[in-house]
Structures are given as structure tokens and as C-alpha cells.
Design an enzyme around this catalytic site. Structure first.
Site, short mmCIF file in Angstrom:
data_model
loop_
_atom_site.label_atom_id
_atom_site.label_comp_id
_atom_site.label_asym_id
_atom_site.label_seq_id
_atom_site.Cartn_x
_atom_site.Cartn_y
_atom_site.Cartn_z
N ILE A 33 1.09 1.12 -10.45
CA ILE A 33 0.00 0.72 -9.57
C ILE A 33 0.19 1.19 -8.14
CG2 ILE A 33 -1.37 -1.26 -8.77
CD1 ILE A 33 -1.54 -0.55 -11.77
N GLY A 34 1.43 1.48 -7.72
CA GLY A 34 1.56 2.05 -6.38
C GLY A 34 2.88 1.79 -5.69
N GLU A 86 5.32 3.57 -1.37
CA GLU A 86 4.81 2.75 -0.27
C GLU A 86 5.92 2.09 0.54
OE1 GLU A 86 1.76 0.07 -1.64
OE2 GLU A 86 0.82 1.60 -2.88
N TRP A 163 -9.35 -10.29 3.31
CA TRP A 163 -8.03 -10.76 3.68
C TRP A 163 -7.78 -10.61 5.19
CZ3 TRP A 163 -4.75 -8.60 -0.99
CH2 TRP A 163 -5.02 -9.40 -2.11
N ASP A 201 -7.63 0.27 -3.88
CA ASP A 201 -7.42 -1.06 -4.46
C ASP A 201 -8.44 -2.06 -3.93
OD1 ASP A 201 -5.24 -0.18 -5.87
OD2 ASP A 201 -3.78 -0.81 -4.39
N GLU A 207 -13.03 -12.68 -4.55
CA GLU A 207 -12.62 -13.89 -3.84
C GLU A 207 -13.71 -14.52 -2.99
OE1 GLU A 207 -8.97 -13.80 -1.77
OE2 GLU A 207 -7.85 -13.00 -3.47
N GLU A 268 -4.94 -6.40 -13.63
CA GLU A 268 -3.86 -7.30 -13.99
C GLU A 268 -4.31 -8.05 -15.25
OE1 GLU A 268 -1.01 -10.26 -11.52
OE2 GLU A 268 -3.13 -10.75 -11.48
N HIS A 297 5.61 -10.29 -12.70
CA HIS A 297 5.96 -11.48 -11.92
C HIS A 297 7.17 -12.22 -12.49
CE1 HIS A 297 1.83 -10.66 -10.63
NE2 HIS A 297 2.19 -11.21 -9.50
#
Length: 362
Positions: A33-34, A86, A163, A201, A207, A268, A297
Site C-alpha cells: 500500500i505504500g 515513505e 483530517w 489514497d 468519514e 482494507e 494490525h
């Protein structure tokens, strides 16, 4: 702004055929994913720069060595599309806010993200614009170190807005479009510098949905979806646009997600037991997909056979030609040994299922 500013041509089906010929990737292409683990050494390097204990050149040299080390690992295990890791980024929103005009940051305004992880959301105080390229230098360096395709990595406009602490004197829609136009400049610079796959992304797309379902489109999705499209609308058909989503239930906005008009989306998915696959099949989802095949996780390392079984479950619902193989997002939070062991098993599993598919064809 006109409808043409939000419309990518040609249509996705035609683009994907062009990209297939351009990249010549194998069935079930593998990627991540990065991010890669932000080790104590990576965090120390960033802290030393912040305190003025090292020069920018020393900071960049350390990150370049980390990038080269992880590129070699990705090549050695056989990943198909690589990422640079990253190592220069503190947070996926804060990093971009630091490089865009119109954003300010507190020193200690921490907000809990998940678990014990905290972030410092930026404050949008003015009009947003890009003063200089943000990710081009790192992406071009990474691409220069490999013959594999290297993904460029951006955070999308809706996630940056959601965010952040937004302005109150103009609408969220206008702020998000300003961010989108700034990111469009970045996407086109990446493309001009030879980056052929660019991931945008949108982890936080869902949200800010209004509480009332009848308001979802009229008050949010009708401008949030076009804002994403605006970022990538001007790239060439040979440039493949990826996006990624996490943290949310996506089934009830799946049509809006398809309408983003990305070429590939990674979700996810492992912690939800891949239940999203039924929704994708039911809605005839057109975007190619990479459902996460294992949960990052947890420090637990999935076995090769476990991932093979997950891939079989995916292929029972989605054609192999539409599927990418990747983990869930967030490898930056994991330790290096477990990350490497898990990715080795991921690649082995993808190769095993490819052989099975080839056997069926023969």
C-alpha cells in the site's frame, strides 16, 4: 471549471486494456500500500533534522539508503509493483499540509488516531495551493534504483480535508477543490517524470457522510467524488491511477467509490473477513481491486497457505483479471522482521495461485 475538468478519457475499460499492454504485469500482480516500517533509526533521523542536529543533505542521504535497501528487498522477493517506503513522511496528511500553502500546524495539538497513535491535524487558514513539487524528488530517486514499476504515493483531497481543521468562512467543497487542484499539479509532475502508477489514497472518504442517509449525495458525495476525479482527470491513458480506502464500512457507498473512476482500488478487507467481496460482486464493481489479504494490525505472520486460501476466496467472487494481491495498509507501524516474513509469504502465495490458474487454462 467544466464537466471536462472532472472527466478522464478514454473510459476505464479502454484505459485498462491500454495499461495491460503498457505494463505487461503477470496475473494477480503483487504490491503493497505504500509505507514500510518506520524504525527507531528512521524516527531518530527525522527528529535530528527537526532539532537542527543534522543537515537536510544528511537527512536525505539516510532516507535514500533506506529506500534503496527496501527496493532491493522488494526485488529479491519478487514483488511486481514497488513502493519507496515513505521514510520522509511523518503522517499522510501532516506531510502534505507542510508542503502546501494555506495550512498551519500546532506544536502539540495531538489527536488520537487509533490505539496509542496520535496525529497533528493541520489547520486550513487560507486558500490552498502548491508552491513546489512535494513527492517528485523521492519518487524519481526510487524509480532510478529499479527497473520495476515504482508507484507514486499521494494523499487524496477529501482525506486531507477530512483530517484537517477546515476554514469556516468558505465551504468544505471549495476547500477540497483547492486541494484537488494542488494535487493535480503534483500528479502531472509525477507523470512527466516517468512515474507510471500513481496512488491517491482516500482513507477518510466515508468519514464525513451526513447522519441522514438522504443527505449523503446532496450534501457530500456529489462534490467529494468529483474532487477526487479532478486530481487525476488530465493524466494519459497509459498512467494507471490507484486509490486506497480503510477504516470504514464501504458497502453502502460502493457505487460512489466506483464513480471515483480510479483504475485500481485497494481496500482494507481482512479484518472484515472479506465480506466486501459480496458487495462488489452484487454491484458489478468495475474498478480493479486489491482486497487486503492479511491484517497488518497484528504481529502474527500469515503462512503461505493461509494467503493462498484467502486468494481463492477472492477469486470465487471476482475475476482474476480484476484482482491485485496486497496486504492491508499500515506497514509503517510494524517491525521489520514480521513485515518481511509476511511479504515473502504473500508473493509465494500469489505465484502458487498463478500456477494453478495457468494449469486450468492448459
Amino acid at each position: 471549471m467544466t464537466d471536462a475538468d472532472y472527466t478522464r478519457l478514454p473510459a476505464r475499460k479502454e484505459r485498462l486494456a491500454i495499461q495491460k499492454a503498457e505494463f505487461n504485469l503477470p496475473e494477480l500482480p503483487t504490491t503493497t500500500i505504500g509505507s514500510f516500517p518506520q524504525s527507531p533509526a528512521v524516527r531518530k533521523n527525522r527528529a535530528q533534522l527537526r532539532r537542527g542536529e543534522i543537515t537536510r543533505a544528511q537527512y536525505d542521504a539516510f532516507n535514500n539508503e533506506e529506500t534503496k535497501r527496501w527496493i532491493k528487498f522488494q526485488e529479491d522477493i519478487g514483488l511486481d509493483v514497488l513502493v519507496h517506503g515513505e521514510f520522509e513522511r511523518n503522517d499522510m496528511v501532516e506531510y502534505f499540509g507542510e508542503h502546501l500553502d494555506g495550512f498551519r500546524f500546532t506544536e502539540n495539538g495531538w489527536v488520537q488516531s487509533y490505539g496509542t497513535r496520535g496525529v497533528k491535524p493541520p489547520i486550513i487558514w487560507g486558500d490552498v495551493s502548491r508552491r513546489e513539487p512535494i513527492t517528485v524528488k523521492e519518487s524519481v530517486f526510487a524509480q532510478s534504483q529499479t527497473d520495476h514499476i515504482m508507484k507514486g504515493m499521494l494523499t487524496g483531497p477529501v482525506t486531507i480535508l477530512n483530517w484537517s481543521f477546515p476554514r469556516e468562512d468558505i465551504s468544505r467543497e471549495i476547500s477540497t477543490k483547492q486541494i484537488a487542484l494542488a494535487l493535480q499539479d503534483e500528479v502531472l509532475d509525477l507523470e512527466r517524470n516517468g512515474i507510471k502508477i500513481i496512488q491517491i489514497d482516500e482513507a477518510a472518504l466515508r468519514e464525513k457522510l451526513p447522519l441522514r442517509k438522504q443527505d449523503w449525495f446532496s450534501r457530500y458525495l456529489d462534490w467529494a467524488v468529483p474532487a477526487f476525479r479532478l486530481v487525476a482527470s488530465k493524466v494519459q491513458p497509459t498512467t494507471q491511477i490507484h486509490t486506497h480506502m480503510c477504516y470504514s464500512e464501504f458497502g453502502d457507498i460502493i457505487q460512489a467509490i466506483d464513480d471515483l473512476d480510479a483504475d485500481v482500488i485497494s481496500f482494507e478487507a481482512s479484518r472484515a473477513d472479506l465480506t466486501l467481496l459480496d458487495v462488489l460482486k452484487e454491484h458489478h464493481f468495475e474498478t480493479h481491486v486489491g482486497p487486503g489479504v492479511y491484517d497488518i494490525h497484528s504481529p502474527r505472520i500469515p503462512s503461505e497457505q493461509e494467503i493462498v486460501d484467502v486468494i481463492h476466496r477472492i477469486l470465487a467472487k471476482i475475476p482474476a483479471s480484476h484482482v491485485w494481491i496486497n496486504p492491508d495498509c499500515g506497514l509503517k507501524t510494524r517491525e521489520e522482521p514480521e513485515t518481511k516474513a509476511s511479504l515473502i509469504n504473500l508473493v509465494k502465495a500469489a505465484k502458487q495461485v498463478r500456477k494453478e490458474l495457468e494449469g486450468h487454462e492448459n
